[in-house]
Design a protein around this motif. Structure first.
Motif, PDB file in Angstrom:
ATOM      1  N   SER A 440      -4.578  20.824  -6.858  1.00 53.88           N
ATOM      2  CA  SER A 440      -5.013  20.065  -5.685  1.00 53.88           C
ATOM      3  C   SER A 440      -6.053  19.023  -6.064  1.00 53.88           C
ATOM      4  O   SER A 440      -6.046  17.895  -5.541  1.00 53.88           O
ATOM      5  N   GLY A 443      -4.453  16.011  -7.432  1.00 58.53           N
ATOM      6  CA  GLY A 443      -3.977  15.141  -6.349  1.00 58.53           C
ATOM      7  C   GLY A 443      -5.112  14.314  -5.767  1.00 58.53           C
ATOM      8  O   GLY A 443      -4.925  13.142  -5.403  1.00 58.53           O
ATOM      9  N   GLN A 476      -5.671  13.230   2.524  1.00 65.20           N
ATOM     10  CA  GLN A 476      -4.545  12.316   2.339  1.00 65.20           C
ATOM     11  C   GLN A 476      -4.184  11.627   3.668  1.00 65.20           C
ATOM     12  O   GLN A 476      -3.910  10.421   3.703  1.00 65.20           O
TER      13      GLN A 476
END
Length: 516
Positions: A440, A443, A476
């Motif tokens: 994560s 990302g 995001q």
């Protein structure tokens, strides 16, 4: 005596010098010199008065009648010491001797008599005669033709033991040791032990053309085994193999092998040995007797000759003993590793698919490309299939992957901002597996590369205003919808409301219904 009368008579009759030499059984040089001297003294056949050969010798060659008491005797002790030096020969010393005699108005001896004086001196008072071999110059090595045997204490089977023999060419001082094989490791180990036994190193080693020492025999350019050559370089000596089928190139070793076969191998033939150490101890005792055994035709023995006349000329041993190494060839695979005895060692990725040389010692693995060392590893031990990888050998992308851990992610987040650092800590603590959390975080790093770290910091700040445990998905979404660009209003009110809410998560408060 020279037939002076007959030579001059035949010469007066017009016989050629070749014919005179054949008739009188003298050399043509002698005939030529007699004729030349006679012409210089104006003596011709027939003689005016009766002259004997002795009278003619006295007239033509008066120096031959000079008493030896008037000649200067050479200093044989000085000659013996000078011959120990590199490049010094009897011919050179005789030339210096004659020059010195002329400078002092002394009459020198001829070269033949000069050499005879030294030969007699060396034979009577010295154990060695320094004419062909200099002290400390040459060590001749070989395996003995005969073998000894160990006895297996369980089965009684005879195990062959191969005998290594080395001999110093000058003093004939010998070293002998037994080995269970004649492989490269035994061959080099024998040399190391021989150097320790002698307490020094010779300038030249003369081996036979065996495969453990010489890969390719050649009269002019022999190819030496790499490990053997490396050992010679470590001890700063030179390997000059004997010519094929030329035993006279190492006569001392050949002769010593014969003596060892009698005085050590044959003398221990009735002894029974169960360990190699036990056998070598017995060999050393017999070797001591052999080296201290008196010479038959001259004074002294091999050990005395070495200590008194050769040890001083030996080169000193290096500070550290040579560590035996073996060499292998390997090809660098696409994963930039090489296979050495089923263990894998990394090499700089620039050498992928290159052929490299590998030096293997007891503790270290070294990799060379065209004599340049490109990698070095501690030797792996234990179960096969292990890997030794140096990060600097990896491509940049691979190195980043290896370096990507929790510490690396937190260090990166701290450089971005406090909100990002808090977010990363929250994400890492929300997963039971560290790898899931790192995935994560990876990302999150990619979001920073895509939208800029400034927007990422604002997005983390926005997410933290909604919840204390933000996720990668929420950040995001904030970046995708551009919420990070809106002013962060009501965040404090929202946080206060969350604190005042009931501990029951699904209970609607009065505010929901518009109550106060």
């Amino acid at each position: 005596m020279v037939k002076y009368r007959e030579i001059l008579r035949l010469h007066a009759q017009g016989v050629t010098q070749r014919g005179i030499a054949s008739s009188c059984s003298h050399s043509r040089n002698t005939v030529r010199e007699v004729v030349k001297r006679a012409e210089g003294k104006n003596i011709r056949w027939p003689f005016e008065e009766d002259l004997t050969d002795a009278d003619l010798q006295n007239i033509l060659f008066p120096e031959k009648h000079t008493s030896s008491d008037f000649r200067k005797k050479p200093d044989c002790d000085y000659i013996h010491k000078e011959l120990a030096k590199s490049g010094v020969t009897l011919s050179l010393l005789w030339d210096e001797y004659t020059l010195n005699c002329r400078a002092n108005d002394d009459i020198p001896y001829s070269y033949r008599q000069f050499c005879r004086f030294y030969h007699d001196y060396a034979r009577k008072t010295k154990a060695t005669m320094r004419i062909k071999r200099k002290p400390g110059e040459q060590l001749e090595v070989d395996w003995a033709g005969q073998t000894m045997h160990l006895t297996d204490n369980l089965t009684g089977e005879l195990i062959p033991v191969y005998i290594f023999v080395s001999t110093l060419s000058c003093s004939q001082y010998a070293y002998v040791e037994g080995f269970l094989s004649m492989d490269s490791e035994s061959w080099i180990t024998a040399h190391i032990h021989a150097f320790q036994f002698y307490g020094g190193v010779t300038r030249i080693i003369v081996p036979d053309n065996l495969k453990t020492g010489v890969i390719k025999a050649s009269r002019s350019e022999p190819v030496i085994n790499p490990s053997y050559q490396e050992m010679a370089e470590h001890y700063q000596t030179t390997i000059i193999p004997a010519r094929v089928r030329k035993p006279k190139d190492k006569p001392s070793a050949e002769g010593t092998v014969g003596h060892i076969s009698t005085w050590i191998i044959a003398s221990l033939r009735n002894e029974k040995f169960f360990t190699l150490k036990e056998m070598n101890e017995a060999i050393q005792e017999k070797l001591e007797e052999f080296n201290t055994k008196a010479f038959q035709k001259k004074e002294g023995n091999r050990q005395k000759a070495y200590l008194e006349e050769e040890k001083f000329a030996m080169m000193p041993l290096p500070a550290s003993m040579y560590e035996i190494a073996t060499w292998q060839k390997a090809t660098v695979q696409y994963d930039y590793h090489i296979n050495v005895n089923q263990m894998y060692y990394s090499v700089p990725y620039d050498y992928i698919k290159y052929r490299v040389d590998v030096r293997v010692t007891r503790n270290v693995i070294e990799v060379f490309y065209k004599s340049l060392r490109i990698a070095s590893h501690k030797k792996l031990t234990g179960k096969s299939g292990q890997y030794s990888t140096i990060p600097d050998h990896m491509p940049k992308d691979h190195k980043q992957y290896i370096d990507f851990n929790q510490e690396h992610v937190l260090k990166w987040a701290r450089t971005v901002g406090d909100h990002t650092f808090t977010t990363v800590q929250s994400i890492l603590s929300s997963y039971q597996s560290e790898k899931q959390g790192l995935k994560s975080c990876l990302g999150l790093i990619r979001l920073g590369d895509k939208h800029s770290i400034e927007r990422l910091e604002l997005a983390c700040s926005k997410a933290l205003s909604y919840t204390t445990r933000p996720t990668l998905k929420s950040i995001q979404t904030i970046l995708k919808t551009g919420q990070d660009k809106e002013p962060n209003r009501g965040s404090s009110k929202l946080l206060t409301k969350q604190k005042d809410e009931s501990s029951y998560g699904f209970t609607r408060g009065a505010d929901y219904y518009g109550g106060r």
